[in-house]
Scaffold this motif. Structure first.
Motif, PDB file in Angstrom:
ATOM      1  N   GLU A  48      33.082  79.109  95.611  1.00  0.00           N
ATOM      2  CA  GLU A  48      33.864  78.179  96.429  1.00  0.00           C
ATOM      3  C   GLU A  48      33.051  77.009  96.947  1.00  0.00           C
ATOM      4  OE1 GLU A  48      35.448  80.633  99.526  1.00  0.00           O
ATOM      5  OE2 GLU A  48      36.813  81.671  98.181  1.00  0.00           O
ATOM      6  N   SER A  49      31.757  77.231  97.173  1.00  0.00           N
ATOM      7  CA  SER A  49      30.979  76.227  97.889  1.00  0.00           C
ATOM      8  C   SER A  49      30.177  75.277  97.004  1.00  0.00           C
ATOM      9  CB  SER A  49      30.020  76.911  98.864  1.00  0.00           C
ATOM     10  OG  SER A  49      29.028  77.640  98.153  1.00  0.00           O
ATOM     11  N   ASP A  50      29.989  75.585  95.751  1.00  0.00           N
ATOM     12  CA  ASP A  50      29.120  74.762  94.910  1.00  0.00           C
ATOM     13  C   ASP A  50      29.935  73.800  94.055  1.00  0.00           C
ATOM     14  OD1 ASP A  50      27.486  73.969  92.560  1.00  0.00           O
ATOM     15  OD2 ASP A  50      25.984  75.207  93.569  1.00  0.00           O
ATOM     16  N   ASP A  51      29.704  72.509  94.275  1.00  0.00           N
ATOM     17  CA  ASP A  51      30.445  71.484  93.529  1.00  0.00           C
ATOM     18  C   ASP A  51      30.132  71.501  92.034  1.00  0.00           C
ATOM     19  OD1 ASP A  51      31.686  70.639  95.841  1.00  0.00           O
ATOM     20  OD2 ASP A  51      30.252  69.018  96.204  1.00  0.00           O
ATOM     21  N   GLU A  52      28.882  71.825  91.671  1.00  0.00           N
ATOM     22  CA  GLU A  52      28.529  71.917  90.250  1.00  0.00           C
ATOM     23  C   GLU A  52      29.377  72.967  89.552  1.00  0.00           C
ATOM     24  OE1 GLU A  52      24.436  72.603  89.365  1.00  0.00           O
ATOM     25  OE2 GLU A  52      23.770  70.961  90.620  1.00  0.00           O
TER      26      GLU A  52
ATOM     27  N   GLU B 109      29.802  81.632  96.681  1.00  0.00           N
ATOM     28  CA  GLU B 109      29.049  80.748  95.775  1.00  0.00           C
ATOM     29  C   GLU B 109      30.015  79.932  94.911  1.00  0.00           C
ATOM     30  OE1 GLU B 109      25.611  79.079  94.061  1.00  0.00           O
ATOM     31  OE2 GLU B 109      25.731  80.412  95.779  1.00  0.00           O
TER      32      GLU B 109
ATOM     33  N   ASP C 241      33.691  75.020  86.143  1.00  0.00           N
ATOM     34  CA  ASP C 241      34.916  75.818  86.113  1.00  0.00           C
ATOM     35  C   ASP C 241      36.031  75.104  85.355  1.00  0.00           C
ATOM     36  OD1 ASP C 241      36.453  78.167  86.901  1.00  0.00           O
ATOM     37  OD2 ASP C 241      37.525  76.801  88.240  1.00  0.00           O
ATOM     38  N   GLU C 242      36.068  73.788  85.461  1.00  0.00           N
ATOM     39  CA  GLU C 242      37.085  73.030  84.730  1.00  0.00           C
ATOM     40  C   GLU C 242      36.880  73.140  83.227  1.00  0.00           C
ATOM     41  OE1 GLU C 242      37.355  69.013  86.119  1.00  0.00           O
ATOM     42  OE2 GLU C 242      37.514  69.655  88.208  1.00  0.00           O
TER      43      GLU C 242
ATOM     44  N   ASP D  98      32.336  73.859  90.405  1.00  0.00           N
ATOM     45  CA  ASP D  98      33.703  73.336  90.275  1.00  0.00           C
ATOM     46  C   ASP D  98      33.860  72.584  88.960  1.00  0.00           C
ATOM     47  OD1 ASP D  98      34.573  74.352  92.674  1.00  0.00           O
ATOM     48  OD2 ASP D  98      34.317  72.476  93.770  1.00  0.00           O
ATOM     49  N   THR D  99      32.874  71.760  88.644  1.00  0.00           N
ATOM     50  CA  THR D  99      32.911  70.995  87.398  1.00  0.00           C
ATOM     51  C   THR D  99      32.844  71.928  86.195  1.00  0.00           C
ATOM     52  OG1 THR D  99      31.840  69.138  88.498  1.00  0.00           O
ATOM     53  CG2 THR D  99      31.782  69.156  86.098  1.00  0.00           C
TER      54      THR D  99
END
Length: 70
Positions: free
Chosen positions: A41-45, A39, A50-51, A47-48
């Motif tokens: 690794e695969s979710d672009d939301e 989850e 996480d930053e 990723d944001t």
């Protein structure tokens, strides 16, 4: 802070879910932790998020995994 996937997953869970997952067999904990990592690794939301806040992203992914399992 735990470094193994199961320990990190447990740390990301809210206290109630942590207790439930902690009572499950090790194999089930590992399966849930693997789903949690996928989850993340695969979710672009995430990723944001996480930053901005890695712990918030981990908690959100943990919530999603537990929501999918109940």
């Amino acid at each position: 802070m735990p470094t193994d996937p199961v320990g990190r997953f447990l740390a990301a869970l809210d206290p109630d879910h942590r207790k439930v997952v902690g009572a499950k067999p090790q194999e089930e904990q590992e399966r849930l932790a693997a789903a949690w990592e996928r989850e993340l690794e695969s979710d672009d939301e995430l990723d944001t998020l996480d930053e901005l806040s890695p712990s918030a992203a981990e908690a959100e992914a943990a919530r999603r995994v537990m929501e999918d399992r109940t």
